[in-house]
Enzyme design. Structure first.
Site, PDB file in Angstrom:
ATOM      1  CG  HIS A  19      44.866  58.127  40.139  1.00 40.51           C
ATOM      2  ND1 HIS A  19      45.960  57.997  39.318  1.00 40.51           N
ATOM      3  CD2 HIS A  19      44.527  56.867  40.505  1.00 40.51           C
ATOM      4  CE1 HIS A  19      46.271  56.706  39.198  1.00 40.51           C
ATOM      5  NE2 HIS A  19      45.412  56.007  39.897  1.00 40.51           N
ATOM      6  CG  ASN A  62      42.354  48.222  40.045  1.00 41.91           C
ATOM      7  OD1 ASN A  62      41.223  48.660  39.915  1.00 41.91           O
ATOM      8  ND2 ASN A  62      42.699  47.416  41.029  1.00 41.91           N
ATOM      9  CG  ASP A  87      47.278  59.981  36.992  1.00 40.08           C
ATOM     10  OD1 ASP A  87      48.055  59.547  37.868  1.00 40.08           O
ATOM     11  OD2 ASP A  87      46.275  59.333  36.601  1.00 40.08           O
ATOM     12  CG  ASN A 108      48.020  50.046  39.440  1.00 35.72           C
ATOM     13  OD1 ASN A 108      49.002  49.392  39.112  1.00 35.72           O
ATOM     14  ND2 ASN A 108      47.808  50.429  40.694  1.00 35.72           N
TER      15      ASN A 108
END
Length: 183
Positions: A19, A62, A87, A108
């Site tokens: 991530h 997020n 990613d 997100n």
């Protein structure tokens, strides 16, 4: 002025996770350009000169839109001059994509940026990390040695595309790197 933002999560526990590929690309860009992200504002780290801001939000994924919106507004950056790198679960490991606009694709960080900027017309480089059943554990997991060898090549290609974008428009970057940024 161009704004280039790599997405990831802050903290040692997230370093080198799937991530955080966006952070890895930004780190490579900084290394190639021989710069340091040493300015701290808007809950992020960045480098700024006359032409470009290279940045990493220090919020969780997020909430990336808060940082992007704040820095965009403060420096009066056009939406057309923003490039986000992150990613992508829907691209196989070893593939990457440069897009001029689009949905968040379920990412997100990108979802929050689109929401906070009020537009999906945001340029992006998506680095494929592949997908497994347990998505949360997968994206927060670290690359295997062999997978990292593959991703390292994409990080290098994405770095070159970003450096090219600094002094060119996205069409030039697309012409130069489409089909070449892939493994």
């Amino acid at each position: 002025m161009k704004l280039i933002v790599g997405l990831g999560n802050p903290g040692i526990e997230y370093e080198k996770t799937r991530h955080n590929v966006g952070f890895m690309v930004i780190d490579q860009v900084a290394s190639k350009m021989q710069i340091q992200l040493n300015e701290k504002k808007f809950n992020g780290l960045f480098f700024k000169d006359q032409e470009v801001i290279i940045a990493k939000p220090m919020t969780y994924m997020n909430k990336s839109g808060d940082f992007v919106r704040a820095i965009k507004d403060y420096y009066n950056i056009s939406l057309n001059d923003i490039l986000i790198v992150y990613d992508d679960l829907d691209l196989p490991l070893g593939k990457a994509s440069i897009k001029q606009k689009g949905s968040s694709g379920g990412h997100n960080g990108m979802k929050d940026i689109i929401e906070k900027l009020g537009s999906d017309e945001i340029k992006r480089i998506k680095i494929g990390i592949g997908r497994e059943q347990n998505v949360i554990d997968y994206v927060l997991g670290k690359f295997s040695f062999s997978d990292f060898q593959i991703v390292s090549k994409l990080i290098e290609s994405a770095t070159e595309a970003i450096i090219t974008f600094i002094s060119n428009d996205i069409r030039f970057v697309l012409n130069k790197f489409t089909g070449k940024i892939y493994e």
